[in-house]
Design an enzyme around this catalytic site. Structure first.
Site, PDB file in Angstrom:
ATOM      1  N   ASP A  93      -1.244  -0.898   6.161  1.00 17.91           N
ATOM      2  CA  ASP A  93      -1.416  -0.339   7.506  1.00 17.91           C
ATOM      3  C   ASP A  93      -2.867  -0.167   7.917  1.00 17.91           C
ATOM      4  O   ASP A  93      -3.134   0.150   9.080  1.00 17.91           O
ATOM      5  CB  ASP A  93      -0.732   1.031   7.592  1.00 17.91           C
TER       6      ASP A  93
ATOM      7  N   ASP B 113      -6.430  -2.755   3.674  1.00 18.65           N
ATOM      8  CA  ASP B 113      -5.334  -3.619   3.218  1.00 18.65           C
ATOM      9  C   ASP B 113      -5.454  -5.052   3.745  1.00 18.65           C
ATOM     10  O   ASP B 113      -4.615  -5.888   3.421  1.00 18.65           O
ATOM     11  CB  ASP B 113      -3.982  -3.045   3.655  1.00 18.65           C
TER      12      ASP B 113
ATOM     13  N   ASP C 166       0.860  -1.180   0.000  1.00 19.49           N
ATOM     14  CA  ASP C 166       0.000   0.000   0.000  1.00 19.49           C
ATOM     15  C   ASP C 166       0.900   1.236   0.000  1.00 19.49           C
ATOM     16  O   ASP C 166       2.101   1.136   0.258  1.00 19.49           O
ATOM     17  CB  ASP C 166      -0.882  -0.042   1.249  1.00 19.49           C
TER      18      ASP C 166
END
Length: 848
Positions: free
Chosen positions: A445, A449, A11
């Site tokens: 995080d 995700d 990400d």
């Protein structure tokens, strides 16, 4: 052994960046506001070897307030209230102050008020509105309280009735609130991605959409996150009718998916005919160490995929800033955003999806053709793919298109997927893992995700601003992206070597033991008589050889952690499975068979026709078996000692302790009552220990059995070294260089650091004098001198290969470092290796 990471899917926001948003620029009514240099813009001249001016550097390093860093005299100190566009600027600030789910903490009249939002950018928006004169200071269930500051120093308070909140989702990519302002008007305030907002603008209203799009593109190129802001004025009667249907859908008892579909349709119905106000641009700076980490991971042969919801321009420039993209890369862009408007002739009777799919297919084929041509012409440029979410959605709808994309992507060094949803992140991860047959690591995080992390072979969560959802769903949790380098290059490399060695050693030591039994049976004409007592068979793997391999499997380090980071290409030995090849496993097994044969031969030859007692009685089978088992225990444990390079006191305790345990077992078992262990009763204390032949045979059997392995290791290490062995030599020479510098410094000072008979007082005085005089700072100054004296030189590498004579013809990971990047952390220390003339035995064994 396919267990090495080849692809990292990451990400961006909160993973590569800090997730600490700063309101940096904005576009209102077609006018751009804000000055300054972003981190991405700063990286561009740095890559060209230039520096910012002192004024630009000063602005870059300073921040007006955490969360707000917009610098523009036209907006400062409420000057915008004198601007001819003040109505649109106020509407812009109203949207910032009202369209959110932020909770206020603290008293409005106090200076310690704090905004807490679902995401950091929401809090940054509200803070920006406050700094520019529209202060959101209180929220209730049904109302939002706003304070408008005036140029004359006064303020007006306004109460907005909160009618509806249409939440943000990864599918909608926008958020709206419906409020009734103090004048009684019903307003729909909306913020979201530019492509989503612009689709819903009122076509009859002439506005500044082209200028705003241009500004947003510029913001994206500067690495800023952008959102478009719009509003509409709702008719009272139409709104009440829509409100009734909205409430009924909310309160209906039905399947949640069906309810969400109804609510989505109602949201589409109300969020239309919007009037564009402007756009925001927020900076999210990179985490510390991200560019260097990605650089090292790339040198380790790991491909980086970034999956982000940002605009393509933003993602590309962030890619440049953090070394995912390089200027010498060939970039293949696959996008549909520029092809969103099609006429009837373009469609040609085909469906919209079919035409879009053909566009994507053509772009993928063009990229594949360019890559194939580069391979044919032996061009060394690396390649990267940048693809948008619309194109990626079409890729997953067509299996042929999916395979074409995957084939191209796996040949590229970097892939950036823009405008992707959490579902698409999970689909991309699953595609690489299952269809690409790659070991993937996913890192993120936030809650968006989690799907990607769960689909990957290895999930890593970053515990940050967005909570602990990613960390709880992951296999590993770290605080920042840069720690991934330690996790993979250091601990991953160590674990691979430990496991490889453990498996080979387990087979080896059982081959030694098993084939010794086989050869004994062969010498006794396969009579079935065992030379070993039953307890020997039971305790061999449990007690006499278990501890060393366990310690090595947990603690062994082929090279130091700092050198694994200095030479990230060492990670490639795992990707190539160099430590667990069929050839190396076979060598260990053959070594076990040879040692078993030599051990049995020496013992039987030593005891053949030899009377070793005063009464002339010949040695019995258990005397021979115990002597042989003693040699086997020593051989297996000493083989460990001459193989490993990393020693701690735990290793010494484990290896020499096992030998000690064996002899203690012989002593204690011989003292047990005669009926418990008939064969071992007084065997050691009365039969073996008093005779010199026992010690001679054990020593000769151990040395002769270990000699072929020892000689082979010496030859391979000196003439056919592996990369990690080369770096081990660097470590030894560095240590000697530091020691030599220490002694030289001490002798120049005329200080005796150690003097017998003074109980170390002179040594402490010497160090105190050196520190107080500022002559040297412990070992740090000396180590710095050693580091600074190193210089990467390809000639050193060539001379080193000629010294060893084996790597002249093949490219190694160490050489790849020099070919790809000019890295000062080098292997030039081999100049000292060439001058060293130690014997093979001292070099490998006695140096410990």
């Amino acid at each position: 052994m396919k267990n090495w990471v080849s692809t990292i899917l990451s990400d961006k926001t909160g993973t590569l960046t800090r997730n600490e948003m700063e309101f940096f620029k904005c576009s209102i009514a077609g006018v751009s506001y804000g000055t300054g240099v972003t981190e991405v813009q700063k990286a561009v001249p740095e890559r060209a070897g230039k520096k910012l001016s002192s004024k630009e550097e000063e602005i870059f390093c300073s921040t007006l307030q955490k969360g707000f860093n917009l610098r523009d005299h036209r907006l400062e100190n409420l000057r915008w209230q004198e601007d001819q566009r003040r109505y649109m600027i106020q509407r812009f600030l109203e949207i910032l102050a009202l369209c959110h789910t932020v909770v206020v903490e603290g008293e409005p009249n106090g200076g310690d008020i704090k905004y807490v939002g679902e995401s950091p950018d929401e809090a940054a928006f509200v803070l920006a509105a406050k700094q520019l004169g529209v202060f959101f200071y209180r929220r209730s269930v049904t109302s939002l309280f706003i304070r408008f500051y005036q140029l004359n120093g006064g303020h007006d308070d306004g109460i907005y009735e909160l009618l509806n909140t249409i939440d943000f989702s990864s599918t909608r990519k926008r958020m709206s609130v419906i409020v009734r302002d103090p004048s009684g008007q019903i307003l729909l305030l909306c913020k979201g991605a530019d492509n989503v907002i612009f689709e819903r603008l009122c076509p009859e209203v002439e506005d500044w959409r082209d200028t705003t799009l241009k500004h947003m593109k510029e913001y994206g190129e500067a690495g800023l996150r952008t959102l478009a802001l719009a509003y509409s004025i709702l008719d009272e009667e139409s709104y009440l009718e829509w409100q009734n249907r909205w409430i009924n859908a909310k309160q209906s008892i039905m399947n949640s998916d069906k309810q969400n579909q109804i609510l989505e349709v109602l949201a589409e119905e109300i969020e239309k005919n919007l009037i564009l106000v402007g756009a925001t641009a927020i900076e999210d700076k990179l985490q510390a160490g991200v560019p260097q980490t990605i650089h090292n991971l790339a040198n380790a042969g790991i491909k980086i995929w970034v999956l982000t919801g940002d605009k393509m321009e933003t993602a590309i420039n962030i890619g440049y800033a953090c070394n995912i993209l390089q200027h010498n890369m060939s970039k293949h862009i696959i996008r549909l955003e520029d092809n969103s408007t099609l006429n009837a002739e373009t469609l040609g009777g085909k469906s919209l999806n079919e035409v879009f799919a053909s566009f994507v297919s053509e772009q993928i084929k063009a990229g594949q053709g360019a890559l194939d041509a580069a391979i044919v012409h032996k061009e060394e440029n690396s390649h990267a793919i940048i693809i948008d979410g619309m194109s990626l959605g079409l890729v997953f709808l067509d299996n042929d298109l999916k395979q074409m994309f995957l084939t191209l992507a796996l040949q590229c060094d970097s892939v950036i997927c823009c405008r992707v949803s959490p579902k698409q992140k999970a689909l991309v991860t699953e595609l690489v893992r299952h269809d690409g047959h790659k070991i993937c690591l996913a890192i993120g995080d936030g809650a968006n995700d989690v799907g990607m992390i769960q689909k990957a072979n290895i999930g890593v969560g970053i515990s940050g601003v967005e909570g602990q959802q990613a960390s709880m769903a992951a296999d590993f949790s770290i605080a920042q992206f840069r720690f991934l380098e330690q996790l993979l290059l250091v601990h991953g490399g160590w674990c691979y070597n430990r496991i490889s060695f453990m498996v080979k050693y387990f087979f080896y030591k059982n081959f030694v033991f098993g084939f010794s039994i086989f050869f004994c049976n062969a010498l006794t004409m396969f009579s079935g008589q065992s030379a070993f007592q039953d307890w020997f068979l039971s305790l061999y793997n449990v007690l006499f050889t278990a501890l060393p391999v366990g310690v090595v499997a947990v603690l062994d380090q082929d090279v130091k952690s700092i050198n694994r980071l200095r030479f990230p290409a060492l990670y490639m030995q795992g990707q190539r499975n160099q430590c667990f090849t069929a050839w190396k496993v076979t060598l260990w097994l053959v070594n076990g068979i040879i040692q078993a044969l030599l051990c049995v031969s020496v013992v039987f030859l030593g005891y053949s026709k030899y009377t070793d007692r005063e009464n002339g009685q010949m040695v019995d089978i258990y005397t021979v078996g115990t002597t042989m088992f003693t040699s086997i225990v020593l051989i297996v444990n000493l083989q460990m000692a001459i193989t490993i390079q990393y020693w701690t006191w735990i290793h010494h305790v484990a290896i020499w302790g096992e030998c000690f345990i064996w002899f203690m077992f012989l002593l204690l078992s011989g003292e047990l009552p005669h009926g418990k262990m008939i064969e071992l009763h007084k065997l050691f204390i009365s039969v073996l220990a008093p005779t010199c032949s026992f010690y001679i045979i054990v020593i000769m059997g151990t040395v002769i059995a270990l000699l072929p392995s020892f000689a082979a290791m010496s030859v391979f290490r000196n003439f056919f070294p592996e990369d990690y062995q080369i770096i081990q030599e660097i470590e030894r020479n560095d240590q000697r260089h530091v020691s030599a510098c220490t002694k030289k410094t001490s002798s120049e000072l005329g200080l005796e650091l150690t003097q017998p008979g003074i109980n170390g007082s002179a040594a402490s005085l010497g160090f105190k004098y050196a520190h107080s005089s500022g002559i040297f700072d412990s070992r740090h100054a000396i180590e710095s001198e050693v580091e600074s004296s190193r210089e990467f030189d390809s000639k050193d590498l060539t001379d080193t290969r000629q010294l060893y004579g084996s790597h002249k013809s093949r490219s190694t990971p160490i050489e790849n470092i020099h070919r790809r990047h000019d890295d000062s952390l080098s292997i030039a220390s081999f100049r000292m290796i060439k001058t060293r003339s130690s014997s093979l035995c001292r070099r490998i064994f006695f140096s410990r």
